[in-house]
Design an enzyme around this catalytic site. Structure first.
Site, PDB file in Angstrom:
ATOM      1  N   ARG A   1       0.842  -1.198   0.000  1.00 42.58           N
ATOM      2  CA  ARG A   1       0.000   0.000   0.000  1.00 42.58           C
ATOM      3  C   ARG A   1       0.883   1.256   0.000  1.00 42.58           C
ATOM      4  O   ARG A   1       1.960   1.268   0.590  1.00 42.58           O
ATOM      5  CB  ARG A   1      -0.872  -0.027   1.255  1.00 42.58           C
ATOM      6  CG  ARG A   1      -1.791   1.193   1.477  1.00 42.58           C
ATOM      7  CD  ARG A   1      -2.905   1.223   0.500  1.00 42.58           C
ATOM      8  NE  ARG A   1      -4.036   2.041   0.986  1.00 42.58           N
ATOM      9  CZ  ARG A   1      -4.933   2.592   0.180  1.00 42.58           C
ATOM     10  NH1 ARG A   1      -4.831   2.451  -1.123  1.00 42.58           N
ATOM     11  NH2 ARG A   1      -5.940   3.282   0.669  1.00 42.58           N
TER      12      ARG A   1
ATOM     13  N   THR B   1      -9.828   1.008  -9.018  1.00 41.96           N
ATOM     14  CA  THR B   1      -8.834   0.000  -8.679  1.00 41.96           C
ATOM     15  C   THR B   1      -8.941  -1.117  -9.705  1.00 41.96           C
ATOM     16  O   THR B   1      -9.822  -1.109 -10.563  1.00 41.96           O
ATOM     17  CB  THR B   1      -9.065  -0.556  -7.263  1.00 41.96           C
ATOM     18  OG1 THR B   1     -10.419  -1.020  -7.171  1.00 41.96           O
ATOM     19  CG2 THR B   1      -8.846   0.493  -6.206  1.00 41.96           C
TER      20      THR B   1
ATOM     21  N   THR C   1      -3.984  -0.268  -7.224  1.00 45.02           N
ATOM     22  CA  THR C   1      -4.696   0.959  -7.537  1.00 45.02           C
ATOM     23  C   THR C   1      -3.770   2.157  -7.649  1.00 45.02           C
ATOM     24  O   THR C   1      -2.634   2.117  -7.148  1.00 45.02           O
ATOM     25  CB  THR C   1      -5.740   1.239  -6.425  1.00 45.02           C
ATOM     26  OG1 THR C   1      -6.527   2.371  -6.771  1.00 45.02           O
ATOM     27  CG2 THR C   1      -5.065   1.497  -5.091  1.00 45.02           C
TER      28      THR C   1
ATOM     29  N   GLU D   1      -3.454   8.695  -3.602  1.00 46.45           N
ATOM     30  CA  GLU D   1      -3.905   7.846  -2.510  1.00 46.45           C
ATOM     31  C   GLU D   1      -4.079   8.597  -1.195  1.00 46.45           C
ATOM     32  O   GLU D   1      -4.754   8.115  -0.273  1.00 46.45           O
ATOM     33  CB  GLU D   1      -2.913   6.701  -2.306  1.00 46.45           C
ATOM     34  CG  GLU D   1      -3.535   5.427  -1.835  1.00 46.45           C
ATOM     35  CD  GLU D   1      -4.550   4.882  -2.812  1.00 46.45           C
ATOM     36  OE1 GLU D   1      -5.743   4.806  -2.442  1.00 46.45           O
ATOM     37  OE2 GLU D   1      -4.173   4.537  -3.938  1.00 46.45           O
TER      38      GLU D   1
ATOM     39  N   ASP E   1      -7.495   8.904   0.468  1.00 41.60           N
ATOM     40  CA  ASP E   1      -8.112   7.862   1.277  1.00 41.60           C
ATOM     41  C   ASP E   1      -7.931   8.094   2.773  1.00 41.60           C
ATOM     42  O   ASP E   1      -8.462   7.334   3.584  1.00 41.60           O
ATOM     43  CB  ASP E   1      -7.563   6.483   0.891  1.00 41.60           C
ATOM     44  CG  ASP E   1      -8.275   5.912  -0.321  1.00 41.60           C
ATOM     45  OD1 ASP E   1      -9.223   6.544  -0.800  1.00 41.60           O
ATOM     46  OD2 ASP E   1      -7.873   4.827  -0.789  1.00 41.60           O
TER      47      ASP E   1
ATOM     48  N   SER F   1      -8.229   1.493   3.441  1.00 40.07           N
ATOM     49  CA  SER F   1      -8.647   0.959   2.144  1.00 40.07           C
ATOM     50  C   SER F   1      -9.787  -0.017   2.355  1.00 40.07           C
ATOM     51  O   SER F   1     -10.046  -0.475   3.471  1.00 40.07           O
ATOM     52  CB  SER F   1      -7.462   0.250   1.473  1.00 40.07           C
ATOM     53  OG  SER F   1      -7.873  -0.468   0.333  1.00 40.07           O
ATOM     54  N   SER F   2     -10.467  -0.362   1.261  1.00 36.59           N
ATOM     55  CA  SER F   2     -11.488  -1.410   1.292  1.00 36.59           C
ATOM     56  C   SER F   2     -11.072  -2.629   0.467  1.00 36.59           C
ATOM     57  O   SER F   2     -11.862  -3.570   0.313  1.00 36.59           O
ATOM     58  CB  SER F   2     -12.821  -0.868   0.751  1.00 36.59           C
ATOM     59  OG  SER F   2     -13.328   0.136   1.595  1.00 36.59           O
TER      60      SER F   2
ATOM     61  N   GLY G   1     -13.661  -1.399  -6.701  1.00 42.47           N
ATOM     62  CA  GLY G   1     -14.986  -0.885  -6.373  1.00 42.47           C
ATOM     63  C   GLY G   1     -15.063  -0.053  -5.113  1.00 42.47           C
ATOM     64  O   GLY G   1     -16.160   0.175  -4.591  1.00 42.47           O
TER      65      GLY G   1
END
Length: 601
Positions: A132, A415, A433, A454, A457, A476-477, A498
């Site tokens: 990440r 993403t 992403t 990013e 987020d 993040s998801s 998504g």
């Protein structure tokens, strides 16, 4: 409003397309696709039909030896070639990841990051590789705020393009993709293929070209204002200032040269030296705080996955800084208290149960979730069966109200995701992403790739557990997941893009496969719903097993607000996955809501 203006501009300027030498009609685009396919001396699988509409079929694949399912046929092909040449799933995953950065530059690439959940067939262990993006050391909770505590706007030549958290230099976090792929290859890659073989498909596509898809065109139109205003990114992905048309061929020789440099020099070629300096210069020129030290100090994290069971199937997924895996498990644990198998798919009762589980998960997400290096997160509680049972007990036959999710914590859908299984049973689920479409809109001159945005987020609220801090990973998801049969053998690798729809979408696909015995492609095709703590059920009103008008009316009578999102909506993600039958048959599934195509042999 931004998207509306961008679409309007694209349509108005489209009147002069023919004069600029671009494709001016659907037939011309189709001819371009045919011509490009012929020039590449092989038939290119297209994710759209003769009317330039996304195909609803021909997305799956069946094999016995290896399979790849990605959001692009080009990327699946790159991974499958590595498997066929004797490489393992981890070699193939790197090839897929780098190829996606070429053909889907709007969703991922060298300037981004992500997460990977892997199953090692030799050790039978599951691990998470966290690559990440990380906030630059100079970042802080007030970095985008004015004296009144309001979010500042990013301006270019007097034009306001968006918040400073979503475009421009202050939106850029330290990228992790190259470090993640290099870690994967160094620790799990095989000696059966060379680095050059792994990078070659991406290099060839960047040099020789690939076809613009319907999804690509949608992103060009959606993000047109930023692309046109930010100079270098427009030079790369606009055609004389105009959006490319579906079926046009696009090349990026600078990116090919960059990929070759990484193939030759590894991690250091990206995080130190001239390339790193070019990144820093590009970001700082647009007001950012990224430094050479941020790049040189980037670290991949190897984490233990969160895990639980659903109907005795074991699910492994991402721990924080992704919230996705924890809440995927929480949702399924809640639903396990109800007889879902005997409830009709997308009936009012079915949707109600999912909706309430989603809202509970989002309430917990808003309260608890952040980078565990910076905050205490009660993972054991959130993934426990007892806690889920207590939460389920709060569900009635009416729509419930839970603590609201902060609006700024809802990420964009930009993403991408892929899955790989090899002949030895190694499995990879990866989601990567650059965040919003075309990220920060900052392209690195001479290198052909885009820096992420990013930082958006993080929460803009300085009091949030997910506020920006130097060295912190944003929430993040993303939820790339591995599922095992009750006997412990591999069953499924799955993931989706998504944004906050990721883990609700994956929960629906997994539940349908386990409770109803759906084939992976059937479960992917099935119409989806989404709800968060805002108490609004979004649903697909057409497609496979879509909710009936009667079911929607019943939901409204139960107190639910509803929003019709149409059919086959990108809003609901783009699931890619591979299931393994008890006889060893591999079934790859890809989502018609995106450009995905599964391949197997």
């Amino acid at each position: 409003m931004k998207k509306y203006i961008a679409l309007l501009m694209a349509l108005v300027m489209g009147l002069s397309v023919a004069g600029c030498g671009q494709s001016a009609s659907s037939s011309a685009s189709s001819e371009a696709a045919s011509s490009s396919a012929d020039s590449n001396e092989e038939e290119v699988w297209l994710p759209y039909d003769e009317n330039l509409q996304k195909k609803k079929d021909d997305r799956d694949a069946t094999g016995k030896t290896g399979a790849v399912a990605a959001c692009s046929w080009y990327a699946s092909k790159a991974g499958l070639e590595i498997l066929q040449e004797g490489g393992n799933a981890f070699d193939a995953a790197a090839a897929v990841a780098y190829t996606l950065g070429v053909v889907e530059p709007y969703f991922s690439g060298l300037g981004g990051g992500g997460f990977m959940t892997i199953y090692n067939a030799e050790t039978k262990e599951v691990e998470v590789i966290d690559f990440r993006e990380i906030a630059p050391a100079a970042a802080n909770a007030q970095i985008w705020l004015d004296e009144a505590g309001e979010m500042k706007q990013f301006e270019k030549d007097g034009q306001k393009l968006g918040t400073m958290s979503s475009i421009g230099g202050l939106s850029v976090a330290t990228p992790g993709e190259v470090a993640g792929m290099e870690y994967l290859l160094e620790n799990y890659g095989s000696d059966a293929v060379t680095r050059q073989q792994i990078f070659q498909p991406a290099i060839d596509l960047a040099n020789n070209g690939y076809l613009v898809t319907a999804t690509f065109k949608e992103e060009l139109e959606s993000e047109y204002a930023g692309l046109a205003a930010m100079g270098e990114v427009g030079n790369l992905y606009l055609n004389d200032g105009m959006p490319y048309e579906v079926g046009d061929t696009l090349t990026n020789p600078d990116l090919a040269t960059t990929l070759q440099a990484i193939a030759d020099g590894g991690r250091d070629a990206f995080y130190t030296g001239d390339m790193a300096q070019a990144m820093v210069d590009a970001v700082q020129a647009e007001g950012g705080v990224l430094t050479m030290e941020d790049l040189a100090n980037y670290e991949v994290k190897v984490r233990e996955p969160v895990s639980s069971t659903y109907r005795d199937y074991t699910i492994y997924s991402l721990p924080p800084a992704s919230s996705g895996g924890t809440h995927l498990i929480e949702i399924l644990n809640i639903l396990e208290n109800f007889d879902m198998a005997n409830t009709e798919v997308n009936s009012a009762d079915y949707i109600h149960r999912f909706s309430e589980a989603f809202k509970i998960a989002f309430a917990d997400r808003a309260q608890y979730m952040a980078d565990t290096d910076f905050a205490e997160v009660p993972l054991a509680q959130l993934t426990s069966k007892d806690y889920a049972a207590s939460r389920y007990a709060q569900i009635t036959d009416q729509s419930g109200t839970y603590t609201a999710v902060d609006a700024e914590e809802l990420e964009h859908y930009a993403t991408t995701s892929f899955s790989v299984v090899d002949q030895w049973g190694n499995m990879v689920a990866c989601t990567q992403t650059i965040n919003y479409g075309f990220g920060s809109k900052i392209a690195v001159p001479g290198y052909g790739f885009i820096m992420n945005d990013e930082m958006d987020d993080f929460s803009a609220n300085p009091e949030s557990v997910n506020c920006a801090e130097g060295g912190k990973r944003p929430l993040s998801s993303m939820s790339p997941s591995i599922v095992l049969y009750p006997d412990g053998s591999p069953f499924l690798t799955i993931g989706s893009p998504g944004a906050t729809r990721i883990f609700p979408t994956i929960a629906q696909v997994i539940q349908r496969m386990i409770d109803y015995g759906m084939d992976i492609q059937e479960a992917i095709d099935c119409a989806r719903i989404y709800d968060n703590a805002q108490n609004n059920v979004c649903y697909e009103s057409d497609g496979v097993d879509a909710p009936s008008a009667e079911a929607i009316a019943q939901l409204q009578a139960m107190g639910h607000e509803v929003t019709d999102k149409g059919a086959w909506q990108l809003f609901f993600g783009g699931v890619q996955g591979i299931s393994i039958g008890k006889d060893g048959t591999l079934r790859g599934g890809a989502d018609p809501r995106r450009d995905g195509k599964a391949l197997a042999y």
